[in-house]
Design a protein around this motif. Structure first.
Motif, PDB file in Angstrom:
ATOM      1  N   VAL A  74       0.835  -1.202   0.000  1.00 14.58           N
ATOM      2  CA  VAL A  74       0.000   0.000   0.000  1.00 14.58           C
ATOM      3  C   VAL A  74       0.868   1.250   0.000  1.00 14.58           C
ATOM      4  O   VAL A  74       0.624   2.201  -0.751  1.00 14.58           O
ATOM      5  N   SER A  75       1.906   1.229   0.838  1.00 15.72           N
ATOM      6  CA  SER A  75       2.753   2.418   0.876  1.00 15.72           C
ATOM      7  C   SER A  75       3.497   2.582  -0.446  1.00 15.72           C
ATOM      8  O   SER A  75       3.730   3.700  -0.910  1.00 15.72           O
ATOM      9  N   MET A  76       3.824   1.443  -1.061  1.00 16.35           N
ATOM     10  CA  MET A  76       4.495   1.511  -2.353  1.00 16.35           C
ATOM     11  C   MET A  76       3.584   2.148  -3.395  1.00 16.35           C
ATOM     12  O   MET A  76       3.991   2.985  -4.194  1.00 16.35           O
ATOM     13  N   LEU A  77       2.307   1.729  -3.358  1.00 12.19           N
ATOM     14  CA  LEU A  77       1.352   2.276  -4.304  1.00 12.19           C
ATOM     15  C   LEU A  77       1.174   3.770  -4.093  1.00 12.19           C
ATOM     16  O   LEU A  77       1.168   4.559  -5.039  1.00 12.19           O
ATOM     17  N   MET A  98      -1.528  -2.623  -9.309  1.00 16.15           N
ATOM     18  CA  MET A  98      -1.169  -2.779  -7.902  1.00 16.15           C
ATOM     19  C   MET A  98      -2.400  -2.605  -7.022  1.00 16.15           C
ATOM     20  O   MET A  98      -2.626  -3.374  -6.082  1.00 16.15           O
ATOM     21  N   CYS A  99      -3.212  -1.592  -7.364  1.00 24.94           N
ATOM     22  CA  CYS A  99      -4.411  -1.335  -6.572  1.00 24.94           C
ATOM     23  C   CYS A  99      -5.340  -2.545  -6.617  1.00 24.94           C
ATOM     24  O   CYS A  99      -5.853  -2.997  -5.583  1.00 24.94           O
ATOM     25  N   VAL A 100      -5.531  -3.105  -7.798  1.00 22.88           N
ATOM     26  CA  VAL A 100      -6.435  -4.246  -7.939  1.00 22.88           C
ATOM     27  C   VAL A 100      -5.911  -5.453  -7.176  1.00 22.88           C
ATOM     28  O   VAL A 100      -6.666  -6.145  -6.495  1.00 22.88           O
ATOM     29  N   SER A 101      -4.606  -5.684  -7.250  1.00 21.02           N
ATOM     30  CA  SER A 101      -4.106  -6.882  -6.565  1.00 21.02           C
ATOM     31  C   SER A 101      -4.178  -6.721  -5.056  1.00 21.02           C
ATOM     32  O   SER A 101      -4.476  -7.672  -4.332  1.00 21.02           O
ATOM     33  N   ILE A 102      -3.934  -5.486  -4.566  1.00 28.77           N
ATOM     34  CA  ILE A 102      -4.066  -5.271  -3.125  1.00 28.77           C
ATOM     35  C   ILE A 102      -5.512  -5.483  -2.694  1.00 28.77           C
ATOM     36  O   ILE A 102      -5.798  -6.139  -1.679  1.00 28.77           O
ATOM     37  N   SER A 103      -6.459  -4.916  -3.468  1.00 25.82           N
ATOM     38  CA  SER A 103      -7.873  -5.062  -3.085  1.00 25.82           C
ATOM     39  C   SER A 103      -8.305  -6.510  -3.126  1.00 25.82           C
ATOM     40  O   SER A 103      -9.039  -6.968  -2.238  1.00 25.82           O
ATOM     41  N   GLN A 104      -7.844  -7.243  -4.134  1.00 26.26           N
ATOM     42  CA  GLN A 104      -8.243  -8.652  -4.228  1.00 26.26           C
ATOM     43  C   GLN A 104      -7.808  -9.409  -2.990  1.00 26.26           C
ATOM     44  O   GLN A 104      -8.569 -10.185  -2.427  1.00 26.26           O
ATOM     45  N   ARG A 105      -6.549  -9.147  -2.563  1.00 23.77           N
ATOM     46  CA  ARG A 105      -6.086  -9.874  -1.397  1.00 23.77           C
ATOM     47  C   ARG A 105      -6.849  -9.463  -0.151  1.00 23.77           C
ATOM     48  O   ARG A 105      -7.125 -10.289   0.720  1.00 23.77           O
ATOM     49  N   VAL A 223       9.049  -2.100  -9.437  1.00 23.97           N
ATOM     50  CA  VAL A 223       8.966  -0.978  -8.491  1.00 23.97           C
ATOM     51  C   VAL A 223       9.196  -1.476  -7.071  1.00 23.97           C
ATOM     52  O   VAL A 223       9.940  -0.876  -6.290  1.00 23.97           O
ATOM     53  N   ASP A 224       8.584  -2.606  -6.763  1.00 26.42           N
ATOM     54  CA  ASP A 224       8.753  -3.182  -5.434  1.00 26.42           C
ATOM     55  C   ASP A 224      10.210  -3.551  -5.170  1.00 26.42           C
ATOM     56  O   ASP A 224      10.780  -3.211  -4.139  1.00 26.42           O
ATOM     57  N   THR A 225      10.833  -4.251  -6.150  1.00 24.42           N
ATOM     58  CA  THR A 225      12.232  -4.668  -5.991  1.00 24.42           C
ATOM     59  C   THR A 225      13.144  -3.466  -5.856  1.00 24.42           C
ATOM     60  O   THR A 225      14.063  -3.457  -5.035  1.00 24.42           O
ATOM     61  N   GLU A 226      12.865  -2.444  -6.675  1.00 22.84           N
ATOM     62  CA  GLU A 226      13.737  -1.275  -6.659  1.00 22.84           C
ATOM     63  C   GLU A 226      13.701  -0.597  -5.298  1.00 22.84           C
ATOM     64  O   GLU A 226      14.727  -0.167  -4.765  1.00 22.84           O
ATOM     65  N   ARG A 227      12.507  -0.532  -4.733  1.00 27.03           N
ATOM     66  CA  ARG A 227      12.393   0.102  -3.429  1.00 27.03           C
ATOM     67  C   ARG A 227      13.214  -0.666  -2.401  1.00 27.03           C
ATOM     68  O   ARG A 227      13.943  -0.098  -1.600  1.00 27.03           O
TER      69      ARG A 227
END
Lengths: 416, 331
Positions: A74-77, A98-105, A223-227
């Protein structure tokens, strides 16, 4: 304990399975919470409905928000959404993904709560016992001489086994069985609908936009890996920075300089591959507070472009002004192997002895300092005449023609 | 602990056994779901059948869809089916094979549910107690003034008052349950028989084609997995280089980068780590290159020919005598 460690290891093996693990844990927690929760229907006409329906609806909302809170992405998004454009443009498809995958989970735990509640039937019974249609049971309502209000009050007591007093009017078991049956039917219907929806999304999706999907999946993972890599690099940098800072401090106090050791001992080792990066290398040239602050500031406000330099290119400062603090390499040592180890295939020869570095901060930002260091010994015939300008850009000083460079590669490989 | 590890390792060894493992887990979930489900027959003539048949058939549909969803091969199958032709022809037999394997695995959990309901008997009793002819049973409570069908509809409910002192209810339940279990066992026997016959007779038909399709469907699965892994590794190295580059651009001292002359280059021992990293990047270093790569992977899948990479031509020197006979050769 061992079991937990193993589960933790399996779940952390990659990001996706970790998130799925959190998702599964929340679903189990939701089921467990329901079973341990003591449902307490008020059995009063005015409050039954609100209690029953709120028990059905409010915990799912709470679980949904909890899912957002627990999800790291979420913070990444949010970061990706709010950052200024910088040198890297924003891709709305990635953010949507990203938003859709977070909401699905996050939707799984609420769905589990709702289906368990409906299957159990207690909250439905509590909410709808007063809406019971007596003719279903073949009972004639007016035959009992009850006013509407009294009837409602009696019906409201159906969920409460111990205070129900209308047994002569309507059997409590029959009524609760009837309502439970409707509640379970709704529960199965709900499960069927969400399963069909999930099936359509996952199994039929490849028919549409598969290529675009591959792209967005890659870039959101990137994006996640880079962070993460950035955080790791900052930590390493901080360690190196702290170590050298402390060393300098001690040396400043003791008056001795003993820093030649750690960059020269690498000469002995033939094994180049495993030489660990020294602290100096970890710094990657960022040695001061304000420079590090600039690094951290620009990381958000001016993200770098997604283009990697090829190995032979000159390093032109791309982030605005780079203050050139050139310092001469006094001991004139050969560009030895230690310098060639890190960086782009050994082209980086910007190593500065830490002994001289102490003096560097005293020099301050002197843009006009024209002396530069070429660590390259005379083997190469491509010396550069670096003209340092006020702004600090090195303009085409190293003419690195791709051709000669490529030729070097070609020569190298054909000899293999 | 070790046993669990062994079991997990076995299941993760190849994708077939992962699918089998998931299939078995889903069946166990279905059993657990059935045992924890509180079956609640309404005991009303108009709703009994609907409820019971709903409970018998709706969860299997849900379990089937779940089984298809969770199976990795579904994604492989759909992708192979809808992709553009590219440089690789499509083999419909592979698609059919994948489809049948997905269906077979997904059918296990629904069958387990249906068999459990039949062998347990509650659903059957709820649905069909009204169809029983009560004159075969004694002790029917006809003093309550209810119609016959309503009485029969109440048979599944144990605690109803009208059956307080009679064995009528138990007799009818036992009768219907006996039917239900007979049907359950015969269905089980039928499917096992079908499975055995299928396995025994399969090699008689098109075994060679079957071997080919099985190989290529396995290949597609592995290829997709490897592609995803390669993308992950690439992303990691891309990110690392991007971050290091970002830091280095903030350098405070001048760095002169010059191409190494060939003499020096040959004596340079490459850092193994660096080489490994460069290897993961495979020369893809820009955003548009990555985008193009991912687009092409779907729209124009490469041909199934790896001769170029697998076999590099080697120079072979042969010494021949006067007659042209090879005496000695060296690669």
């Amino acid at each position: 304990m061992d079991k937990f460690r193993m589960m933790a290891q399996i779940l952390q093996s990659n990001q996706e399975s970790f998130m799925n693990g959190i998702c599964g844990i929340m679903a189990l927690a939701s089921a467990q919470l329901y079973t341990s929760f003591e449902f307490n229907c008020p059995c009063i006409p005015e409050y039954n409905y609100s209690y029953g329906i709120s028990m059905l609806v409010i915990p799912p909302i709470w679980f949904f928000l909890l899912g957002f809170v627990l999800n790291n992405n979420v913070s990444m998004l949010a970061e990706e959404w709010k950052r200024p454009m910088g040198q890297r443009r924003k891709d709305p498809a990635v953010m949507r993904y990203m938003c859709v995958s977070i909401s699905q989970r996050s939707l799984i735990a609420p769905a589990v709560w709702i289906s368990v509640t409906l299957m159990d039937g207690k909250s439905f019974l509590c909410a709808y016992s007063m809406d019971l249609d007596m003719s279903e049971f073949g009972k004639n309502v007016s035959g009992y001489g009850l006013s509407q209000e009294e009837l409602l009050r009696t019906l409201a007591k159906i969920p409460c086994k111990h205070i129900y007093d209308g047994q002569h009017i309507l059997s409590r078991e029959a009524a609760s069985r009837y309502i439970n049956c409707i509640s379970q039917a709704f529960g199965w219907l709900f499960l069927l609908i969400i399963t069909i929806a999930a099936f359509l999304i996952r199994a039929i999706r490849p028919c549409f936009t598969q290529a675009a999907f591959l792209k967005t999946k890659y870039w959101s993972h990137y994006v996640d890996t880079e962070r993460k890599v950035f955080d790791e690099t900052c930590t390493e940098h901080a360690k190196g920075f702290a170590r050298i800072c402390i060393k300098q401090y001690f040396e400043g106090i003791s008056g001795e300089i003993q820093s030649f050791q750690d960059n020269l001992h690498g000469d002995d080792s033939d094994d180049e591959g495993d030489k660990p990066a020294t602290d100096e290398d970890k710094l990657m040239g960022v040695r001061r507070l304000d420079t590090m602050n600039k690094v951290l500031w620009d990381w958000h406000t001016c993200k770098p472009p997604l283009t990697l330099r090829k190995s032979g290119d000159a390093s032109t400062g791309q982030n605005g002004d780079c203050s050139i603090n050139a310092s001469k390499n006094q001991n004139g040592n050969v560009c030895d192997k230690t310098d060639l180890n890190e960086g782009q295939n050994g082209f980086r020869c910007g190593y500065v002895n830490p002994g001289l570095e102490i003096g560097q901060s005293e020099l301050g930002k002197e843009h006009n300092n024209a002396s530069f260091s070429t660590e390259q010994n005379g083997l190469t015939n491509r010396h550069s005449n670096a003209s340092t300008s006020q702004n600090g850009f090195m303009n085409g000083c190293v003419s690195s023609p791709g051709n000669t460079q490529r030729k070097a590669w070609a020569v190298y490989y054909s000899k293999v | 602990m070790d046993r669990l590890k062994l079991v997990l390792q076995y299941f993760q060894s190849n994708s077939e056994s992962i699918s089998n493992g998931i299939c078995i887990i889903l069946s166990l979930i279905s059993v657990k779901l059935y045992t924890s489900f509180d079956f609640n027959c309404p005991c009303l003539p108009q709703y009994n059948k609907m409820y019971a048949l709903g409970v018998m058939f709706v969860p299997p549909i849900i379990l089937f869809l779940l089984g298809v969803l969770v199976n990795r091969h579904t994604g492989v199958l759909m992708e192979e089916w809808v992709r553009p032709l590219g440089k690789r022809t499509k083999n419909p037999a592979v698609v059919k094979f994948l489809l049948s394997s997905v269906f077979q695995r997904s059918l296990l959990a629904p069958m387990v549910w249906i068999l459990m309901t039949l062998l347990d008997g509650k659903c059957f009793i709820c649905a069909f107690s009204m169809n029983v002819d009560p004159k075969y049973f004694t002790g029917i409570p006809n003093s309550t003034g209810l119609e016959l069908i309503k009485i029969m509809a109440k048979v599944p409910c144990k605690e109803d008052v009208i059956f307080k002192n009679s064995s009528f209810r138990k007799a009818v339940s036992r009768y219907v349950r006996c039917y239900s279990q007979a049907i359950g066992w015969s269905i089980l026997l039928f499917f096992i028989f079908l499975g055995a016959v299928g396995r025994v007779l399969k090699p008689c038909f098109n075994h060679a084609t079957f071997l080919q399709t099985r190989y290529w469907s396995n290949y597609l699965d592995i290829e997709q997995k490897l592609f995803d892994e390669t993308c992950v590794l690439h992303a990691r190295d891309f990110a690392r280089k991007c971050v290091v580059q970002f830091f280095e651009n903030m350098r405070e001292d001048v760095t002169v980068r010059m191409p190494l002359s060939s003499a020096l280059r040959l004596s340079t021992i490459h850092n193994e780590y660096e080489e490994e990293e460069e290897e993961h990047l495979h020369g893809i270093t820009r955003q548009d290159q990555v985008d193009h790569l991912l687009q092409t992977w779907y729209e124009c899948k490469p041909e199934l020919d790896v001769t170029r990479m697998a076999y590099k031509p080697k120079v072979c020197i042969t010494w021949e005598d006067i007659n042209g006979k090879a005496m000695f050769s060296e690669v």
